[in-house]
Design a protein around this motif. Structure first.
Motif, mmCIF file in Angstrom:
data_model
loop_
_atom_site.group_PDB
_atom_site.id
_atom_site.type_symbol
_atom_site.label_atom_id
_atom_site.label_comp_id
_atom_site.label_asym_id
_atom_site.label_seq_id
_atom_site.Cartn_x
_atom_site.Cartn_y
_atom_site.Cartn_z
ATOM 1 N N PRO A 90 0.850 -1.188 0.000
ATOM 2 C CA PRO A 90 0.000 0.000 0.000
ATOM 3 C C PRO A 90 0.885 1.237 0.000
ATOM 4 O O PRO A 90 1.830 1.315 0.781
ATOM 5 N N PRO A 92 0.730 5.699 -1.104
ATOM 6 C CA PRO A 92 0.071 6.813 -1.782
ATOM 7 C C PRO A 92 0.701 7.093 -3.148
ATOM 8 O O PRO A 92 0.118 7.812 -3.958
ATOM 9 N N SER A 139 -2.598 2.489 -4.070
ATOM 10 C CA SER A 139 -3.065 3.603 -3.240
ATOM 11 C C SER A 139 -4.577 3.566 -3.117
ATOM 12 O O SER A 139 -5.275 3.153 -4.034
ATOM 13 N N LEU A 140 -5.085 4.015 -1.987
ATOM 14 C CA LEU A 140 -6.540 4.124 -1.839
ATOM 15 C C LEU A 140 -7.077 5.371 -2.513
ATOM 16 O O LEU A 140 -8.250 5.439 -2.843
ATOM 17 N N GLY A 141 -6.262 6.378 -2.679
ATOM 18 C CA GLY A 141 -6.743 7.623 -3.263
ATOM 19 C C GLY A 141 -5.774 8.741 -2.953
ATOM 20 O O GLY A 141 -4.734 8.516 -2.347
ATOM 21 N N TYR A 143 -4.765 11.097 -0.956
ATOM 22 C CA TYR A 143 -4.606 11.674 0.386
ATOM 23 C C TYR A 143 -3.588 10.793 1.088
ATOM 24 O O TYR A 143 -3.243 9.721 0.597
ATOM 25 N N VAL A 144 -3.090 11.253 2.233
ATOM 26 C CA VAL A 144 -1.987 10.538 2.875
ATOM 27 C C VAL A 144 -2.398 9.969 4.229
ATOM 28 O O VAL A 144 -2.944 10.681 5.073
ATOM 29 N N LEU A 145 -2.152 8.689 4.408
ATOM 30 C CA LEU A 145 -2.356 8.006 5.686
ATOM 31 C C LEU A 145 -0.990 7.828 6.358
ATOM 32 O O LEU A 145 0.043 8.010 5.721
ATOM 33 N N ALA A 151 -5.168 1.063 4.895
ATOM 34 C CA ALA A 151 -5.375 0.799 3.468
ATOM 35 C C ALA A 151 -5.482 -0.704 3.215
ATOM 36 O O ALA A 151 -6.320 -1.167 2.441
HETATM 37 CL CL1 6GU Z 1 -2.183 2.754 0.381
HETATM 38 N N1 6GU Z 1 -0.915 4.344 2.048
HETATM 39 C C1 6GU Z 1 -0.720 5.518 2.656
HETATM 40 N N2 6GU Z 1 0.261 5.632 3.558
HETATM 41 N N3 6GU Z 1 -1.439 6.588 2.403
HETATM 42 C C2 6GU Z 1 -2.428 6.435 1.516
HETATM 43 C C3 6GU Z 1 -2.683 5.246 0.854
HETATM 44 C C4 6GU Z 1 -1.890 4.201 1.143
HETATM 45 N N4 6GU Z 1 -3.714 5.416 0.010
HETATM 46 C C5 6GU Z 1 -4.077 6.681 0.170
HETATM 47 N N5 6GU Z 1 -3.305 7.291 1.054
#
Ligand code: 6GU
Length: 239
Positions: A90, A92, A139-141, A143-145, A151
């Motif tokens: 996963p 971004p 990536s989910l989209g 933005y930052v996780l 994710a």
């Molecule tokens: Cl998959 N990882 C992180 N760290 N941030 C994200 C994400 C993944 N998808 C969207 N934002």
């Protein structure tokens, strides 16, 4: 399907024992194995990160624990005829995860999720992993996780529910948002009038053809209003 997850926060994944995905594991449809990456860090502090070469903010995940962990979970194929695992990191900076991605991944025998933290994972880990399986950064989209755990949970839920037998009524998989490239139509249940708000008359008509047409129109109206990008997509299925 076998799913291995590598993370320095394995308890994030306790939630996947609940509900549908929990039942799927009890039924043997999904074999989920969550492992602590620190089990492959052998110094006194079980270190998994270090400062970045070239300078810059934050820390980078060291390659050595990842190499050993990947060797163990993705290395030797369990059976000679088994397909190579799909190894998902996963990120971004990856390709965007969609329902299409979920459908593709739901057909695989073995998924490995490598959850990064800090500023990321040493780039050589991705190259090395490509010797063990098909590597995908997803990536989910936009933005930052803080890390890959949330994710990964989202992806496992989206993929897991597409595995045959996981969702009790397979019909419910067909009529939902994104399966046909459109958002889902609005749903109503009893009572027919609630706080002076009536259910749309047509749904009480018993006219199944008219109801189907109305629902289709609602899908289009909603998609146009909320997600015009879905309609503009060249790859959108013809409708
Ligand atoms: Cl998959 N990882 C992180 N760290 N941030 C994200 C994400 C993944 N998808 C969207 N934002």
């Amino acid at each position: 399907m076998r799913i291995d997850v590598l993370s320095i926060f394995p308890s994030y994944f306790d939630g996947l024992t609940l509900s549908l995905l929990g039942k799927a594991q009890d039924a043997g449809l999904i074999d989920l194995r969550v492992r602590d990456l620190r089990d492959w860090a052998f110094d006194r502090h079980r270190t998994v990160d270090d400062t970045p070469y070239g300078g810059g903010a934050g820390m980078v995940m060291k390659p050595e624990p990842w190499g050993l962990a990947l060797d163990e979970v993705a290395g030797s194929a369990p059976a000679p005829d088994a397909e190579r695992p799909t190894i998902i990191f996963p990120s971004p900076a990856g390709e965007v995860f969609t329902q299409k991605t979920a459908r593709q991944l739901a057909t695989r025998e073995h998924l490995v999720f490598g959850c990064g933290r800090y500023e990321g994972i040493d780039e050589r880990v991705f190259e090395y992993a490509a010797d063990l399986g098909e590597v995908r950064l997803i990536s989910l989209g936009d933005y930052v996780l803080n890390g890959g755990e949330v994710a990964t949970m989202a992806m496992i839920e989206a993929i897991g529910r597409l595995i045959p037998g996981v969702v009790g009524n397979p019909e419910s998989l067909v009529e939902e948002s994104h399966e046909d490239g459109l958002l889902e139509y609005p749903s109503y249940t009893k009572p027919a009038s609630w706080r002076e708000r009536a259910v749309p008359e047509i749904l009480l008509s018993g006219n199944h053809g008219a109801i189907a047409a109305w629902r289709r129109e609602q899908q289009l109206v909603r998609t146009r209003a909320r997600r015009p990008d879905l309609l503009a997509d060249d790859e959108a299925p013809s409708r």
